[in-house]
Design a protein around this motif. Structure first.
Motif, PDB file in Angstrom:
ATOM      1  N   SER A 420       0.832  -1.203   0.000  1.00  0.00           N
ATOM      2  CA  SER A 420       0.000   0.000   0.000  1.00  0.00           C
ATOM      3  C   SER A 420       0.863   1.248   0.000  1.00  0.00           C
ATOM      4  O   SER A 420       0.559   2.232  -0.695  1.00  0.00           O
ATOM      5  CB  SER A 420      -0.926  -0.003   1.220  1.00  0.00           C
ATOM      6  OG  SER A 420      -1.781  -1.121   1.180  1.00  0.00           O
ATOM      7  N   GLN A 421       1.965   1.220   0.789  1.00  0.00           N
ATOM      8  CA  GLN A 421       2.853   2.381   0.808  1.00  0.00           C
ATOM      9  C   GLN A 421       3.452   2.651  -0.574  1.00  0.00           C
ATOM     10  O   GLN A 421       3.546   3.797  -1.017  1.00  0.00           O
ATOM     11  CB  GLN A 421       3.962   2.169   1.843  1.00  0.00           C
ATOM     12  CG  GLN A 421       3.555   2.499   3.262  1.00  0.00           C
ATOM     13  CD  GLN A 421       4.742   2.426   4.197  1.00  0.00           C
ATOM     14  OE1 GLN A 421       5.556   1.510   4.108  1.00  0.00           O
ATOM     15  NE2 GLN A 421       4.819   3.398   5.097  1.00  0.00           N
ATOM     16  N   GLY A 422       3.871   1.579  -1.229  1.00  0.00           N
ATOM     17  CA  GLY A 422       4.429   1.770  -2.574  1.00  0.00           C
ATOM     18  C   GLY A 422       3.426   2.395  -3.526  1.00  0.00           C
ATOM     19  O   GLY A 422       3.739   3.320  -4.281  1.00  0.00           O
ATOM     20  N   LEU A 423       2.197   1.882  -3.460  1.00  0.00           N
ATOM     21  CA  LEU A 423       1.167   2.435  -4.332  1.00  0.00           C
ATOM     22  C   LEU A 423       0.848   3.888  -3.979  1.00  0.00           C
ATOM     23  O   LEU A 423       0.676   4.734  -4.869  1.00  0.00           O
ATOM     24  CB  LEU A 423      -0.091   1.584  -4.257  1.00  0.00           C
ATOM     25  CG  LEU A 423       0.028   0.138  -4.775  1.00  0.00           C
ATOM     26  CD1 LEU A 423      -1.262  -0.619  -4.520  1.00  0.00           C
ATOM     27  CD2 LEU A 423       0.383   0.118  -6.260  1.00  0.00           C
ATOM     28  N   VAL A 424       0.787   4.178  -2.660  1.00  0.00           N
ATOM     29  CA  VAL A 424       0.466   5.542  -2.256  1.00  0.00           C
ATOM     30  C   VAL A 424       1.575   6.497  -2.647  1.00  0.00           C
ATOM     31  O   VAL A 424       1.329   7.620  -3.110  1.00  0.00           O
ATOM     32  CB  VAL A 424       0.194   5.579  -0.732  1.00  0.00           C
ATOM     33  CG1 VAL A 424       0.085   7.030  -0.256  1.00  0.00           C
ATOM     34  CG2 VAL A 424      -1.093   4.845  -0.404  1.00  0.00           C
ATOM     35  N   LEU A 453      -6.409  13.037   0.396  1.00  0.00           N
ATOM     36  CA  LEU A 453      -6.871  11.671   0.654  1.00  0.00           C
ATOM     37  C   LEU A 453      -5.724  10.678   0.576  1.00  0.00           C
ATOM     38  O   LEU A 453      -5.633   9.733   1.383  1.00  0.00           O
ATOM     39  CB  LEU A 453      -7.962  11.298  -0.347  1.00  0.00           C
ATOM     40  CG  LEU A 453      -9.292  12.055  -0.226  1.00  0.00           C
ATOM     41  CD1 LEU A 453     -10.222  11.642  -1.366  1.00  0.00           C
ATOM     42  CD2 LEU A 453      -9.940  11.778   1.115  1.00  0.00           C
ATOM     43  N   ALA A 454      -4.826  10.866  -0.393  1.00  0.00           N
ATOM     44  CA  ALA A 454      -3.679   9.959  -0.503  1.00  0.00           C
ATOM     45  C   ALA A 454      -2.772  10.077   0.702  1.00  0.00           C
ATOM     46  O   ALA A 454      -2.187   9.074   1.169  1.00  0.00           O
ATOM     47  CB  ALA A 454      -2.908  10.267  -1.793  1.00  0.00           C
ATOM     48  N   THR A 455      -2.612  11.290   1.215  1.00  0.00           N
ATOM     49  CA  THR A 455      -1.788  11.462   2.412  1.00  0.00           C
ATOM     50  C   THR A 455      -2.391  10.722   3.594  1.00  0.00           C
ATOM     51  O   THR A 455      -1.681  10.080   4.389  1.00  0.00           O
ATOM     52  CB  THR A 455      -1.669  12.960   2.727  1.00  0.00           C
ATOM     53  OG1 THR A 455      -1.136  13.643   1.586  1.00  0.00           O
ATOM     54  CG2 THR A 455      -0.764  13.181   3.919  1.00  0.00           C
ATOM     55  N   ARG A 456      -3.702  10.795   3.744  1.00  0.00           N
ATOM     56  CA  ARG A 456      -4.345  10.039   4.826  1.00  0.00           C
ATOM     57  C   ARG A 456      -4.233   8.539   4.608  1.00  0.00           C
ATOM     58  O   ARG A 456      -4.039   7.773   5.557  1.00  0.00           O
ATOM     59  CB  ARG A 456      -5.806  10.441   4.926  1.00  0.00           C
ATOM     60  CG  ARG A 456      -5.976  11.901   5.411  1.00  0.00           C
ATOM     61  CD  ARG A 456      -7.403  12.364   5.247  1.00  0.00           C
ATOM     62  NE  ARG A 456      -8.314  11.470   5.959  1.00  0.00           N
ATOM     63  CZ  ARG A 456      -9.633  11.409   5.705  1.00  0.00           C
ATOM     64  NH1 ARG A 456     -10.149  12.141   4.723  1.00  0.00           N
ATOM     65  NH2 ARG A 456     -10.397  10.590   6.393  1.00  0.00           N
ATOM     66  N   LEU A 457      -4.330   8.096   3.362  1.00  0.00           N
ATOM     67  CA  LEU A 457      -4.128   6.675   3.087  1.00  0.00           C
ATOM     68  C   LEU A 457      -2.721   6.238   3.476  1.00  0.00           C
ATOM     69  O   LEU A 457      -2.510   5.126   3.969  1.00  0.00           O
ATOM     70  CB  LEU A 457      -4.379   6.388   1.601  1.00  0.00           C
ATOM     71  CG  LEU A 457      -5.840   6.405   1.147  1.00  0.00           C
ATOM     72  CD1 LEU A 457      -5.907   6.230  -0.361  1.00  0.00           C
ATOM     73  CD2 LEU A 457      -6.614   5.296   1.837  1.00  0.00           C
ATOM     74  N   ARG A 458      -1.748   7.113   3.204  1.00  0.00           N
ATOM     75  CA  ARG A 458      -0.381   6.777   3.592  1.00  0.00           C
ATOM     76  C   ARG A 458      -0.264   6.612   5.109  1.00  0.00           C
ATOM     77  O   ARG A 458       0.410   5.697   5.601  1.00  0.00           O
ATOM     78  CB  ARG A 458       0.570   7.872   3.105  1.00  0.00           C
ATOM     79  CG  ARG A 458       2.030   7.606   3.475  1.00  0.00           C
ATOM     80  CD  ARG A 458       2.932   8.720   3.021  1.00  0.00           C
ATOM     81  NE  ARG A 458       2.580   9.979   3.663  1.00  0.00           N
ATOM     82  CZ  ARG A 458       3.180  11.138   3.387  1.00  0.00           C
ATOM     83  NH1 ARG A 458       4.131  11.189   2.448  1.00  0.00           N
ATOM     84  NH2 ARG A 458       2.811  12.244   4.002  1.00  0.00           N
ATOM     85  N   ARG A 459      -0.942   7.469   5.868  1.00  0.00           N
ATOM     86  CA  ARG A 459      -0.877   7.330   7.333  1.00  0.00           C
ATOM     87  C   ARG A 459      -1.521   6.033   7.796  1.00  0.00           C
ATOM     88  O   ARG A 459      -1.009   5.359   8.693  1.00  0.00           O
ATOM     89  CB  ARG A 459      -1.583   8.525   7.988  1.00  0.00           C
ATOM     90  CG  ARG A 459      -1.627   8.468   9.503  1.00  0.00           C
ATOM     91  CD  ARG A 459      -1.983   9.798  10.109  1.00  0.00           C
ATOM     92  NE  ARG A 459      -3.301  10.243   9.724  1.00  0.00           N
ATOM     93  CZ  ARG A 459      -4.424   9.925  10.380  1.00  0.00           C
ATOM     94  NH1 ARG A 459      -4.366   9.125  11.429  1.00  0.00           N
ATOM     95  NH2 ARG A 459      -5.584  10.391   9.982  1.00  0.00           N
ATOM     96  N   HIS A 460      -2.637   5.659   7.181  1.00  0.00           N
ATOM     97  CA  HIS A 460      -3.278   4.397   7.568  1.00  0.00           C
ATOM     98  C   HIS A 460      -2.403   3.208   7.174  1.00  0.00           C
ATOM     99  O   HIS A 460      -2.387   2.189   7.891  1.00  0.00           O
ATOM    100  CB  HIS A 460      -4.652   4.286   6.917  1.00  0.00           C
ATOM    101  CG  HIS A 460      -5.621   5.308   7.424  1.00  0.00           C
ATOM    102  ND1 HIS A 460      -5.701   5.677   8.738  1.00  0.00           N
ATOM    103  CD2 HIS A 460      -6.570   6.058   6.770  1.00  0.00           C
ATOM    104  CE1 HIS A 460      -6.647   6.585   8.903  1.00  0.00           C
ATOM    105  NE2 HIS A 460      -7.182   6.845   7.710  1.00  0.00           N
ATOM    106  N   ALA A 461      -1.683   3.297   6.061  1.00  0.00           N
ATOM    107  CA  ALA A 461      -0.759   2.226   5.706  1.00  0.00           C
ATOM    108  C   ALA A 461       0.369   2.133   6.721  1.00  0.00           C
ATOM    109  O   ALA A 461       0.828   1.038   7.072  1.00  0.00           O
ATOM    110  CB  ALA A 461      -0.197   2.466   4.291  1.00  0.00           C
TER     111      ALA A 461
END
Length: 769
Positions: A420-424, A453-461
């Protein structure tokens, strides 16, 4: 009494001590019951020689003195024999007092006998006064008889108290001898009454009736007492009463009973000789009976003591044997049960946690070695030990399986998180390029939202990475200003527009901890916005303290109960293992992990007047001087460049500055220089700062109709203008410095720098400039 929580040793001791104590008490009770009567039998000799003989001598002397006293009162003169008799009586009383006051008699006597002895001595104390009344003729013959009868009666009451021996037959014989002594006393009273009447020549008033009653009582007591004597004693007494003296005395008594006056033909010499012979014969019979009882009681007491000793020794040996067996069995049970308990506690508190810790460290664990066999016999305790062996092996194997499963789950988390981190990261890089090439402001605003939104996804990853026990991939080589760290954290929060950055004292955070501190603050700010009403604000302030740098995050919600607050602080004070059942507290778990990694202390407390304040204390080894912003600053990594995008459009608040703007994360307001009234036109001094011009859309796009400006500018428009001026000024100065140093090519373009950071939504400055 609750014995459930007693230790096993105490319970077994209670089981052993109870019956043994009861048995010992019964043994002592039975021994005392038997030993006491044996001592009473042995004390019979002491009582006879220290009380019986002296007491009988006192009674005999009192009886003689009583007869002489009555005769003297009946006559006109003084009898010389009375003085001699009083001397003999005093000697007998003195000997009795010496024996009574001695230790032997008092020790052998019981409470009743001691009381009777005290009464006897008190009665004898009245003897001198009574003699004075007799010599002064202040009493008559009946008074003198009453005086001496009372003292003699006290003596016989003391003799009756002697008849408390444990053997019934001996006790009955002793009572019979006492009754014979009373019969002899009544015979002596008859002689004293008759002697006074003979001296006076007539009966006094009532003396004949008293004489008749005394004779009747004397005969009744003698007949009653003889019935309880043994056969030999009864035969001897029968021979005595059939003797000449007793027959003659009995006939004379009949004569006295029949005649109401003194018989003229009464043979006084025959009465005196017969009465003296009968009185002496009865006395000798009583003394022989008392001696016989004493001699018979000694062997009986010895036999009782021998049997008591044998029974006592055997009973004591039985008690000791029972106690030894109970102690041995109890110690064996305690030792074996203690062994099982020790093994269970060692497994629960030492071995199993150590096995789990070693498994988490990646070490191999031998189940058979970590759960050795326990051998405690084949009884119930041994069966429990064997069952516990199986439980231990199962527990260790379950721990191995659980840790293996947890390790595999962590690997799954880490694999998913890395992917997920790589994708984000790829998504953020793509968004960054799109933002640079996009000229349409509406499309740019949409890209900013996707970037957020991508930054928040990165935090959840990164949360998954932390749950897996690994470290996130973000990192900085150079220190970052504390205010920029706070802004980076705000940019990762959904409700960033509700966060106000207050006064932040200058400080810097070391690069190795920037990513984790941003994540930690983002989690706390996210909680503050999530657990407070939508219309409230969340304040973030920072200050330097002696132990480091403190950042306070305060919301204005309902707050937390004291118990919930204490539980949350307990979770934050240590880094617990991840428990899937605590998914509702996932943010606290992540914060605790990040805080433990860098020694950061996080504490929740109640805010004033309402809400909750989260205090984050960065230790001194993570805090440094605030980095300067100049031409020599070159963000080298992708994360540093993205954080630079956050800070490039804002200025660092200083003490005394105005409150930050609320349109975007990190925006702030500064005072304008004197004479500068607008942010959309170049200043009059010609400082060369560029203006951000909103680009037009494609040529075929319809030009929007601009309405006339209102005569009165609303406050919101003025605020946006001031915010745009602040952001443009700061960005222009940075871009000018970079253009002068020729380090950032993009800063030399006619456009005023890159757009807002990809990690946050567009600010009001970019939307309105």
């Amino acid at each position: 009494m609750n014995t459930r929580d007693w230790p096993i040793r105490a319970k077994l001791t209670a089981l052993v001590i109870g019956p043994v104590t009861a048995l010992l008490a019964l043994w002592i009770f039975a021994t005392s019951l038997t030993f006491g009567p044996a001592l009473d039998l042995l004390a019979a000799r002491t009582l006879l020689y220290d009380l019986g003989r002296p007491g009988e001598a006192v009674v005999a002397e009192l009886q003689r003195e009583r007869r002489l006293s009555v005769v003297q009162l009946a006559g006109d003169g003084t009898l010389p024999a009375l003085a001699e008799q009083r001397t003999r009586t005093d000697q007998a009383v003195a000997e009795l007092r010496r024996r009574v006051d001695g230790p032997d008699l008092r020790d052998a006597a019981d409470d009743l006998l001691n009381t009777r002895l005290d009464q006897l001595l008190s009665a004898l104390d009245a003897l001198p006064a009574g003699r004075g009344y007799i010599d002064a003729r202040k009493v008559d013959r009946a008074g003198a008889m009453g005086l001496y009868n009372g003292m003699v009666n006290s003596a016989f009451q003391a003799f009756s108290a002697l008849a408390t021996l444990p053997d019934n037959q001996i006790n009955r014989e002793a009572l019979a001898l006492t009754a014979l002594g009373r019969s002899r006393e009544l015979l002596n009273q008859t002689d004293a009454l008759l002697a006074g009447a003979l001296t006076a020549g007539r009966y006094a008033e009532g003396e004949h009736q008293q004489l008749v009653r005394t004779i009747d009582n004397q005969r009744f007591l003698m007949e009653t007492a003889v019935a309880d004597l043994p056969d030999a004693a009864r035969a001897e007494h029968r021979r005595f009463v059939e003797g000449e003296a007793y027959v003659r005395l009995h006939a004379l008594q009949d004569t006295l009973i029949r005649s109401r006056d003194l018989p003229a033909d009464l043979d006084v010499r025959a009465w005196e000789s017969s009465q003296a012979a009968v009185w002496q014969g009865l006395r000798d019979f009583e003394l022989r009976g008392a001696d016989d009882l004493t001699e018979r009681s000694v062997p009986m007491a010895v036999g009782i003591l021998v049997r008591l000793g044998a029974a006592g020794v055997l009973g004591l040996l039985a008690i000791v044997l029972c106690l030894l067996v109970a102690l041995r069995v109890g110690r064996s049970l305690v030792r074996r049960l203690t062994g099982v308990r020790t093994a269970a506690l060692d497994m629960a508190e030492q071995r199993l946690p150590d096995v789990v810790a070693r498994l988490r460290r990646g070490e191999d664990v031998d189940v058979a070695r970590e759960a050795p066999e326990l051998d405690h016999g084949s009884d119930e305790i041994g069966q429990v030990a064997r069952a516990f062996n199986e439980v231990r092996r199962t527990a260790v194997q379950a721990a191995v399986d659980e840790v293996t499963l947890r390790r595999g789950l962590n690997e799954v988390f880490l694999n998913i998180a890395r992917r997920s981190q790589g994708l984000v990261h790829r998504q953020l890089a793509l968004l960054d390029r799109l933002e640079r090439r996009t000229e349409d402001p509406d499309e740019l605003a949409g890209l900013f939202q996707v970037d957020h939104l991508a930054t928040r996804l990165r935090r959840h990853a990164e949360d998954l990475v932390i749950l897996a026990g690994a470290a996130p991939g973000r990192g900085w080589r150079s220190p970052v200003a504390a205010v920029d760290v706070v802004r980076g954290a705000i940019s990762e929060v959904e409700s960033y527009d509700r966060v106000d950055v207050g006064q932040m004292q200058p400080a810097g955070v070391l690069g190795r901890a920037v990513g984790d501190v941003i994540h930690l603050l983002a989690e706390l700010i996210e909680n503050a916005t999530a657990f407070s009403p939508p219309g409230t604000r969340v304040d973030v302030t920072g200050r330097s303290v002696p132990s480091g740098y403190a950042i306070d995050i305060t919301d204005h919600g309902l707050g937390m109960s004291p118990q919930t607050l204490a539980d949350a602080n307990r979770r934050l004070s240590r880094a617990p293992d991840f428990d899937p059942a605590e998914s509702a507290r996932l943010g606290l778990f992540v914060v605790a992990r990040l805080a433990a990694r860098h020694g950061v202390r996080v504490e929740l407390r109640l805010a004033t007047p309402a809400g909750t304040t989260a205090s984050v204390l960065l230790p001194t080894d993570l805090v440094t001087e605030e980095p300067t912003i100049g031409p020599d600053v070159n963000p080298s990594g992708p994360d540093e460049r993205r954080l630079a995008k956050v800070t490039r459009l804002t200025t660092v608040p200083r003490p005394g500055a105005a409150r930050p703007a609320r349109e975007g994360p990190g925006a702030s307001v500064v005072s304008l220089p004197a004479g500068r009234a607008s942010s959309v036109e170049p200043p009059a001094d010609g400082d060369g700062l560029p203006r951000r011009v909103r680009r037009r859309g494609p040529a075929n796009r319809a030009r929007p109709v601009v309405a006339d400006a209102p005569a009165h500018r609303p406050p919101e428009e003025a605020r946006r203008a001031m915010s745009a001026l602040q952001a443009g000024t700061a960005r222009g100065r940075r871009d000018g410095a970079r253009a002068a140093a020729d380090r950032l090519p993009e800063a030399t373009t006619t456009e005023p720098g890159p757009p807002a950071p990809a990690s946050e939504p567009p600010t009001a400055t970019e939307r309105d400039a």
